[in-house]
Design an enzyme around this catalytic site. Structure first.
Site, PDB file in Angstrom:
ATOM      1  N   HIS A 275       0.843  -1.218  -0.005  1.00 34.75           N
ATOM      2  CA  HIS A 275      -0.038   0.057   0.101  1.00 34.75           C
ATOM      3  C   HIS A 275       0.977   1.262  -0.230  1.00 34.75           C
ATOM      4  O   HIS A 275       1.927   1.282   0.600  1.00 34.75           O
ATOM      5  CB  HIS A 275      -0.972  -0.038   1.314  1.00 34.75           C
ATOM      6  CG  HIS A 275      -1.992   1.001   1.100  1.00 34.75           C
ATOM      7  ND1 HIS A 275      -1.764   2.387   1.694  1.00 34.75           N
ATOM      8  CD2 HIS A 275      -3.263   0.990   0.824  1.00 34.75           C
ATOM      9  CE1 HIS A 275      -2.747   3.072   1.267  1.00 34.75           C
ATOM     10  NE2 HIS A 275      -3.722   2.277   1.098  1.00 34.75           N
TER      11      HIS A 275
ATOM     12  N   GLU B 278      -3.333   3.271  -7.247  1.00 31.39           N
ATOM     13  CA  GLU B 278      -3.433   4.150  -6.247  1.00 31.39           C
ATOM     14  C   GLU B 278      -2.776   5.433  -6.499  1.00 31.39           C
ATOM     15  O   GLU B 278      -1.441   5.489  -5.876  1.00 31.39           O
ATOM     16  CB  GLU B 278      -3.224   3.612  -4.987  1.00 31.39           C
ATOM     17  CG  GLU B 278      -4.071   2.586  -4.524  1.00 31.39           C
ATOM     18  CD  GLU B 278      -3.552   2.479  -2.972  1.00 31.39           C
ATOM     19  OE1 GLU B 278      -4.260   2.614  -2.038  1.00 31.39           O
ATOM     20  OE2 GLU B 278      -2.560   2.110  -2.740  1.00 31.39           O
TER      21      GLU B 278
END
Lengths: 215, 215, 215, 215
Positions: free
Chosen positions: C85, C133
């Site tokens: 992430h 992302e």
């Protein structure tokens, strides 16, 4: 007072700044050093200025690709090294090992830290000096000596409790001669500065202004 | 003496070890705690044993994916946390911030370090305790208290110079009751141990042997 | 569409969000999962919701203090894990090893990445899915699907070139049902979202709105 | 074949090795380059040898203390850079950003990786070349081309699937001319080597032996 000019990764001409720093040091009698990129140490030290590394790795000679070997920066002309700058925070164990590496290579050492508690911790590892740099003031032009004088005196106290011999520098937001005098009045024996000189239109004039009150 | 059993990432049954530790603590009156994986804290603390985290992240509540939030481990039942274990060395600034995080979550803290200089540095950050763990002895079954007793007394001295109130634990190679007594004789107030219990065929018997000299 | 709600280190009640997510999944037939702190996996999975880890470490069983062992999160009830992430960027070699760890523990995997080139790289490592992302959109409430739709289609293309079987999720700024539909129209098969649900006054209502267009 | 001699942090004389490498390259017509410590790039490139950096940081010009700025190593004479060597593993996002930095500074790039899956991932980021280095063979003197020839052909295949233009180098245990020929036969277009030359009693003789079969 010791004035260490950290060139970081700024797009300045390191030899121009180094030459100015060497001249200002000669003219004023103030100790002024320059910390360029490792790849520029050779060229910077050729100017005759006192040259520092921005960092050395904790390792010894051996199989360590991409490290910054203390012996190599010394070989290129560095006489000291910063460690644990707020833009390059290190593991506690690596600060300790990098201090050992610096000592093997006969480099003087300044360990940076955020606050008085970390200054005490850094001092416990036995560097030549520590530098207090509240991260929120770095690059602001607001000197720690006026924005937060208590943090400097608290840092001086924290260092003295742990190791009476360690010097304490001020390291954030310093840019003028008055900042230097203020830092000295708070008990520090030097300053780290960066953008105030490295990004100045005229680095020589910036350095001359800086050391003026110390002449 | 405080006995903290670090389960690391061992393939043991954490609830079985925790149940044994809770029983041995009750029977002997010795303080025994267990530090499992974060995902096992809930199940381990249900056994009634004093439960610790192996680590907490330096961050507060917020956008931090994959962190180990101090408040979350406390919520799951942890009462303390290790920090800076030699298998999980942290940046100096992060040890400082993780201690703040632990304090916010009301967790007791032990900061590990390699040698007396780093023990002094760790103590300067104000944890409840420090633990000296020479990396070369971890997992060897050779207790630091006999292999290198001077390092323990030097660590006790280094910690005391910086912070008179901080406890010092011994953290490498401890596995028997004799090791525990030796650690105590050198000035430490507790031990970290891991494989000696977590990888024992009979963890309960290993713990009983360990605390026998303290009964 | 797969909806994965990442609770990060938010100060929400993980069991309340999980219960709402389980109910909304049941009512709508949409696949909804929740990724809490590792220490909350046990409690979250008890609600019956599909539970994910936010991260697993690259290591196997062994001497690894403070790691997040894939087997431990699986044991506590996790069925999948995020990796890399943008708030927890990993070394390339560690993404590879963490994927191996997840496979050993029978966890489904989503590897996050910043841009189409990194999506291609992530896909080459063989995860079940990748999530694009753009860091500048995370937490903004501006969905990647409308702010930068080209990056999503480029990511879908980059992934397909490397591994035709890998799913592509959209992972920044998603908060409404329209965002979900837009993400689907661009070729993604799911979304990661976080603050839009976890920080909502009424997480259940936020989830119901989100899945409404998919009913 | 391209022969890149990585001097790591070895206690060799970088200028002596560089001079030998320049001479051997001239005499043999084989492309030979040397990658010294950043602080030695200036002196090494003065010998006329093709000079590489061992690493560059992902950052641009700016406030980045202790980084290795791509523009600085280029300025000192580097023409290329290794990235993600197994002794300096990088985050996926940082390999990507370091490739951008190298491109801005007009440096050629080789991204190292452990195995064919990671080679595919590295190739997806668009470097000039990738190098496969099984970590267990580094420094052993056992060449990857004979110890594990399948890993080299699998790496060549993995790279070709992702990017048909990327070169593949062999990077572990290479020390003789036969190793070089074997690496070439497996589809690689160059080799990384280190201790075989840098730690040789006579680096010039070691290099001459190495390129002998290519004359």
């Amino acid at each position: 007072m010791f004035v260490l000019v950290n060139l970081k990764a700024y797009p300045c001409d390191p030899v121009e700044v180094a030459t100015a720093a060497a001249d200002v040091a000669d003219d004023s009698g103030v100790r002024v050093a320059v910390a360029p990129q490792a790849a520029h140490i050779d060229a910077v030290s050729e100017t005759g200025v006192e040259t520092w590394a921005q960092h050395v790795s904790p390792n010894e000679h051996g199989s360590h690709t991409g490290s910054t070997l203390a012996e190599a920066v010394a070989d290129a002309g560095a006489e000291g090294t910063l460690l644990n700058h707020s833009e390059n925070r290190l593991k506690l164990a690596d600060i300790d090992a990098s201090l050992d590496a610096a000592e093997r290579a006969d480099l003087e050492t300044i360990v940076c830290a955020n606050n008085p508690a970390q200054i005490g911790a850094a001092a416990a590892l036995g560097p030549d000096a520590v530098a207090v740099e509240p991260p929120e003031l770095i690059g602001t032009g607001t000197p720690v000596s006026s924005a937060d004088p208590d943090i400097v005196t608290a840092a001086v106290d924290a260092a003295a409790r742990v190791d009476g011999d360690v010097d304490v520098l001020c390291g954030a937001g310093i840019s003028t001669g008055d900042d230097l005098v203020a830092a000295s009045d708070l008990g520090s024996t030097g300053v780290l500065l960066a953008s105030g000189v490295a990004k100045a239109d005229d680095p020589r004039a910036a350095l001359e202004d800086l050391v003026e009150p110390l002449r």
